[in-house]
Design a protein around this motif. Structure first.
Motif, PDB file in Angstrom:
ATOM      1  N   ASP A   2       0.827  -1.199   0.000  1.00 46.86           N
ATOM      2  CA  ASP A   2       0.000   0.000   0.000  1.00 46.86           C
ATOM      3  C   ASP A   2       0.872   1.264   0.000  1.00 46.86           C
ATOM      4  O   ASP A   2       2.085   1.221   0.221  1.00 46.86           O
ATOM      5  N   ARG A   4       1.113   3.940   1.987  1.00 48.70           N
ATOM      6  CA  ARG A   4       1.792   4.366   3.230  1.00 48.70           C
ATOM      7  C   ARG A   4       3.023   3.509   3.521  1.00 48.70           C
ATOM      8  O   ARG A   4       4.040   4.015   3.959  1.00 48.70           O
ATOM      9  N   ARG A   5       2.919   2.200   3.281  1.00 49.32           N
ATOM     10  CA  ARG A   5       4.084   1.322   3.501  1.00 49.32           C
ATOM     11  C   ARG A   5       5.211   1.665   2.539  1.00 49.32           C
ATOM     12  O   ARG A   5       6.381   1.649   2.911  1.00 49.32           O
ATOM     13  N   LEU A   8       6.818   4.780   3.764  1.00 47.45           N
ATOM     14  CA  LEU A   8       7.632   4.466   4.935  1.00 47.45           C
ATOM     15  C   LEU A   8       8.971   3.882   4.511  1.00 47.45           C
ATOM     16  O   LEU A   8      10.012   4.261   5.030  1.00 47.45           O
ATOM     17  N   GLN A  70       6.340   7.318  12.262  1.00 50.84           N
ATOM     18  CA  GLN A  70       5.154   6.993  13.068  1.00 50.84           C
ATOM     19  C   GLN A  70       3.873   7.392  12.343  1.00 50.84           C
ATOM     20  O   GLN A  70       2.898   6.652  12.343  1.00 50.84           O
ATOM     21  N   ASP A  71       3.889   8.561  11.721  1.00 43.83           N
ATOM     22  CA  ASP A  71       2.715   9.016  10.971  1.00 43.83           C
ATOM     23  C   ASP A  71       2.392   8.078   9.807  1.00 43.83           C
ATOM     24  O   ASP A  71       1.237   7.950   9.403  1.00 43.83           O
ATOM     25  N   LEU A  72       3.427   7.427   9.286  1.00 39.70           N
ATOM     26  CA  LEU A  72       3.225   6.503   8.162  1.00 39.70           C
ATOM     27  C   LEU A  72       2.901   5.089   8.620  1.00 39.70           C
ATOM     28  O   LEU A  72       2.774   4.186   7.801  1.00 39.70           O
ATOM     29  N   GLY A  73       2.806   4.887   9.948  1.00 36.27           N
ATOM     30  CA  GLY A  73       2.338   3.603  10.446  1.00 36.27           C
ATOM     31  C   GLY A  73       3.368   2.731  11.135  1.00 36.27           C
ATOM     32  O   GLY A  73       3.045   1.625  11.561  1.00 36.27           O
ATOM     33  N   ASP A  74       4.616   3.173  11.268  1.00 31.38           N
ATOM     34  CA  ASP A  74       5.598   2.374  11.987  1.00 31.38           C
ATOM     35  C   ASP A  74       5.262   2.427  13.476  1.00 31.38           C
ATOM     36  O   ASP A  74       5.085   3.510  14.035  1.00 31.38           O
ATOM     37  N   SER A  75       5.169   1.280  14.111  1.00 28.84           N
ATOM     38  CA  SER A  75       4.692   1.230  15.498  1.00 28.84           C
ATOM     39  C   SER A  75       5.597   1.962  16.477  1.00 28.84           C
ATOM     40  O   SER A  75       5.121   2.618  17.398  1.00 28.84           O
ATOM     41  N   GLY A  77       8.211   4.072  15.344  1.00 28.56           N
ATOM     42  CA  GLY A  77       8.783   5.242  14.688  1.00 28.56           C
ATOM     43  C   GLY A  77      10.232   5.080  14.310  1.00 28.56           C
ATOM     44  O   GLY A  77      10.898   6.047  13.974  1.00 28.56           O
TER      45      GLY A  77
END
Length: 127
Positions: A2, A4-5, A8, A70-75, A77
């Motif tokens: 996706d 966002r990934r 990231l 973090q905003d992109l979904g890394d738990s 950051g």
């Protein structure tokens, strides 16, 4: 993958490239310090290292890209976990501080030795 990934991974890749560049500059500053050379290229490399240090310190001793990750979904950051072992990434500040201090001391020594040689040369020439 996706959107966002993918973003990231791009952020982490950019961070890794920046990290390697900064580390290369740090190695060059240390190398020239040990060799007794302080020149323009050393100054440019030192500005890169100093800039990174100021940015890191101004951001509360946390990489500014951590919030982006973090905003992109890394738990957690983490921006260093894509190509660096986690244990190494966590200890980078502890590794860098002594290296920066060593580089400053080496180049201060070089500057001082150069100033002493110049003053001795002027004395010999009668200036």
């Amino acid at each position: 993958m996706d959107h966002r990934r993918l973003l990231l991974r791009v952020v982490k890749s950019i961070h890794t490239i920046a990290w390697f560049t900064i580390e290369a500059c740090m190695a060059y500053v240390l190398y020239t310090g040990v060799r007794g050379r302080t020149d323009r290229k050393t100054g440019v490399a030192a500005v890169v290292v100093a800039g990174e240090t100021v940015i890191f310190a101004a951001n509360g001793f946390r990489c500014p890209l951590t919030a982006v990750a973090q905003d992109l979904g890394d738990s957690d950051g983490s921006v260093t976990d894509i190509y660096l072992p986690r244990w190494f990434a966590r200890t980078l500040p502890g590794i860098h501080v002594p290296l920066i201090l060593a580089a400053v001391l080496l180049h201060w020594r070089n500057w001082r030795n150069h100033a002493v040689r110049d003053s001795q040369r002027r004395l010999l020439l009668g200036r």
